[in-house]
Write an enzyme that holds these catalytic residues in place. Structure first.
Site, mmCIF file in Angstrom:
data_model
loop_
_atom_site.group_PDB
_atom_site.id
_atom_site.type_symbol
_atom_site.label_atom_id
_atom_site.label_comp_id
_atom_site.label_asym_id
_atom_site.label_seq_id
_atom_site.Cartn_x
_atom_site.Cartn_y
_atom_site.Cartn_z
ATOM 1 N N GLU A 14 -38.276 -107.464 12.754
ATOM 2 C CA GLU A 14 -39.015 -108.721 12.925
ATOM 3 C C GLU A 14 -38.122 -109.793 13.548
ATOM 4 O O GLU A 14 -38.575 -110.577 14.384
ATOM 5 C CB GLU A 14 -39.560 -109.173 11.577
ATOM 6 C CG GLU A 14 -40.663 -108.254 11.068
ATOM 7 C CD GLU A 14 -41.199 -108.651 9.715
ATOM 8 O OE1 GLU A 14 -42.373 -109.064 9.639
ATOM 9 O OE2 GLU A 14 -40.454 -108.542 8.724
ATOM 10 N N GLU A 22 -42.685 -101.295 5.712
ATOM 11 C CA GLU A 22 -42.976 -102.061 4.500
ATOM 12 C C GLU A 22 -44.129 -101.496 3.678
ATOM 13 O O GLU A 22 -44.194 -101.724 2.459
ATOM 14 C CB GLU A 22 -43.279 -103.512 4.869
ATOM 15 C CG GLU A 22 -42.065 -104.354 5.231
ATOM 16 C CD GLU A 22 -41.707 -104.284 6.705
ATOM 17 O OE1 GLU A 22 -40.926 -105.143 7.153
ATOM 18 O OE2 GLU A 22 -42.205 -103.368 7.401
#
Length: 274
Positions: free
Chosen positions: A122, A143
């Site tokens: 990210e 995730e």
């Protein structure tokens, strides 16, 4: 569970900063994983602002310390230790920090020296270009295996980079990709051969210096970045308006005057970034 207070800044240096030759290097320094916490993101934010306000810095390079990891994402020990209210504000601050990086009118390069997963990817996706050390690791947003989603801009930036359906596939499967696979998808711009992380960073810095004065008009590079990063979030007509305004600013710059003069004089331009 950790007894550390993750809600407060720390005097520990979790982010390195140095600037030389027009390039600022921001290094995540909590090896081996370089996992980020609220204290680290406070220091990342400070480093971004430091580079943004430095008129002599034209390119920002973000990398990780050590040989194995660019960044493994959020510090799980921290996430286990804090309450949901803090977690929400932690994600909000991380979003704001990466938006600040993305919106800074300077080229940002992620130098991916090792594994780049979860929140590490990210961070890298908030850069304009991603350069990886060939064979240095994996990248992905896994995730879902923790029962959560990529919450630091991952769902939005991945979809903008690889397309909606491919992004959903990668995130719901939670797969990690090789750098070769990442390059084919457009997550990685290029890969460099390097014997170790230090040599890799040296090669990335040499590449970064291609975009600084006097050889390149850094002001124009920054305007191109802003036109694309901001323009794609607008309607087409609004983005064309932004493009015209940025072009008008460049027409009035010293670098544009030098560029046109050098072209007519048949010589190499000597830009100053102004």
């Amino acid at each position: 569970m950790s007894t550390r207070d993750w809600t407060k800044p720390t005097d520990e240096q979790l982010v390195g900063y140095r600037a030389e030759g027009g390039v600022a290097v921001i290094s995540l320094q909590d090896p081996p994983a370089n996992a980020y916490s609220y204290p680290m993101f406070r220091q990342i934010d400070d480093a971004i602002l430091r580079a943004r306000f430095d008129a002599d810095v034209h390119v920002i390079v973000v990398t990780g310390a050590g040989e194995k990891m660019f960044c493994a994402g959020a510090n799980i020990d921290m996430l286990k230790s804090v309450d949901p209210y803090f977690k929400y504000n932690f994600c909000l601050h991380a979003n704001e920090t990466l938006n600040r990086l993305e919106n800074t009118n300077k080229l940002v390069i992620a130098a991916i020296n090792g594994h780049c997963v979860g929140g590490g990817l990210e961070i890298a996706m908030a850069a304009d270009l991603r350069i990886a050390r060939r064979g240095g690791g994996k990248l992905g947003l896994p995730e879902v295996a923790l029962g959560v989603l990529p919450g630091t801009g991952g769902t939005q930036r991945l979809a903008r980079l690889v397309g909606k359906t491919k992004a959903i596939e990668l995130m719901v499967e939670g797969v990690n990709l090789s750098f070769d696979e990442g390059e084919k998808l457009g997550l990685i711009n290029k890969q460099l051969e390097a014997a170790d992380a230090a040599a890799f960073l040296g090669e990335v810095l040499a590449y970064a210096k291609r975009f600084v004065p006097p050889g390149r008009a850094a002001k124009a590079v920054g305007a191109i970045k802003r036109a694309v990063q901001s323009g794609l979030e607008m309607s087409f007509e609004s983005s064309l308006s932004l493009e015209r305004e940025l072009q008008q600013q460049l027409f009035q710059s010293d670098d544009a005057k030098e560029g046109f003069a050098a072209f007519l004089d048949k010589r190499a331009p000597q830009f100053k970034g102004r």
